[in-house]
Motif scaffolding. Structure first.
Motif, mmCIF file in Angstrom:
data_model
loop_
_atom_site.group_PDB
_atom_site.id
_atom_site.type_symbol
_atom_site.label_atom_id
_atom_site.label_comp_id
_atom_site.label_asym_id
_atom_site.label_seq_id
_atom_site.Cartn_x
_atom_site.Cartn_y
_atom_site.Cartn_z
ATOM 1 N N HIS A 31 32.541 81.441 -61.384
ATOM 2 C CA HIS A 31 33.219 80.473 -60.704
ATOM 3 C C HIS A 31 34.510 81.487 -60.855
ATOM 4 N N ASN A 32 35.799 80.972 -60.152
ATOM 5 C CA ASN A 32 37.049 82.048 -60.308
ATOM 6 C C ASN A 32 37.234 81.887 -61.721
ATOM 7 N N VAL A 33 37.363 82.936 -62.224
ATOM 8 C CA VAL A 33 37.646 82.721 -63.679
ATOM 9 C C VAL A 33 39.087 82.692 -64.120
ATOM 10 N N SER A 34 40.443 82.348 -63.099
ATOM 11 C CA SER A 34 40.607 81.547 -63.570
ATOM 12 C C SER A 34 41.358 80.165 -63.719
ATOM 13 N N GLY A 35 40.357 79.260 -63.490
ATOM 14 C CA GLY A 35 40.197 77.786 -64.210
ATOM 15 C C GLY A 35 38.657 77.780 -64.508
#
Length: 208
Positions: free
Chosen positions: A192-196
């Motif tokens: 998943h997107n590492v920012s969230g």
């Protein structure tokens, strides 16, 4: 989802252009897009673009087959890109010798597309990278000998992040009959997107 939708339904505008060896692939894609969508055909042999190929909405890019039609970036820092577009497809060719450190084919924040019968080999980055996209199918594709570093994955998928505990988004993602061999990193890497936190819904992997 993708029920009732197929790669053949893309390009409803009906414009088609055939690109000979040495022809300008990007100009053809742009012209078909400006005419409401359609198909850009790449003839058999080796095409040698020296800049990025930017895909557009409602345009299908079709070659004569894997190891029949080649897109050879000749070690330039170029790749096939799709950013924030929808209703498109690519099929029927081999991509090689891209020096782009991200990926030879990079699809970002796009929706409703097919990638089929594509071979990605001997590139500096990952073979395929699909990031924060939904409603797509990748089938009958090959990632081979993308070995410049351990971050060179065969198929690299980064999903959208959602809030912890939130429901999955209603999307359709299918990976089917794909093969990854002898790449520098993972054959298939999904995250998943590492920012969230979280992910953007279930996806299917079959016969890979």
């Amino acid at each position: 989802g993708m029920v009732g939708w197929s790669a053949e339904s893309i390009g409803v505008g009906g414009t088609s252009l055939t690109i000979p060896l040495g022809g300008n692939i990007q100009a053809a894609i742009d012209k078909v897009y400006e005419n409401g969508g359609g198909v850009v055909y790449l003839v058999a042999g080796t095409h040698t673009p020296t800049a990025d190929i930017n895909l557009r909405d409602k345009v299908r890019l079709i070659g004569a087959g894997i190891d029949v039609t080649y897109i050879d970036f000749t070690s330039t820092n170029s790749s096939i890109l799709a950013t924030s577009i929808s209703n498109f497809s690519v099929s029927g060719f081999t991509i090689k010798n891209s020096a782009d450190a991200t990926s030879a084919i990079y699809i970002l924040m796009s929706n409703t597309f097919f990638v089929s019968e594509i071979k990605s080999t001997a590139n500096t980055g990952s073979g395929f990278r699909i990031e924060r996209c939904q409603n797509f199918r990748v089938e009958n594709c090959f990632a081979y000998l993308n070995v410049a570093s351990t971050s060179c994955h065969g198929f690299y998928f980064i999903a959208n992040s959602i809030a912890a505990g939130a429901a999955d988004l209603p999307i359709s993602i299918i990976w089917s009959n794909c093969v990854a061999q002898r790449n520098g990193g993972s054959g298939f890497r999904f995250e998943h997107n590492v920012s969230g936190t979280g992910h953007n819904g279930p996806f299917t992997i079959e016969n890979c």
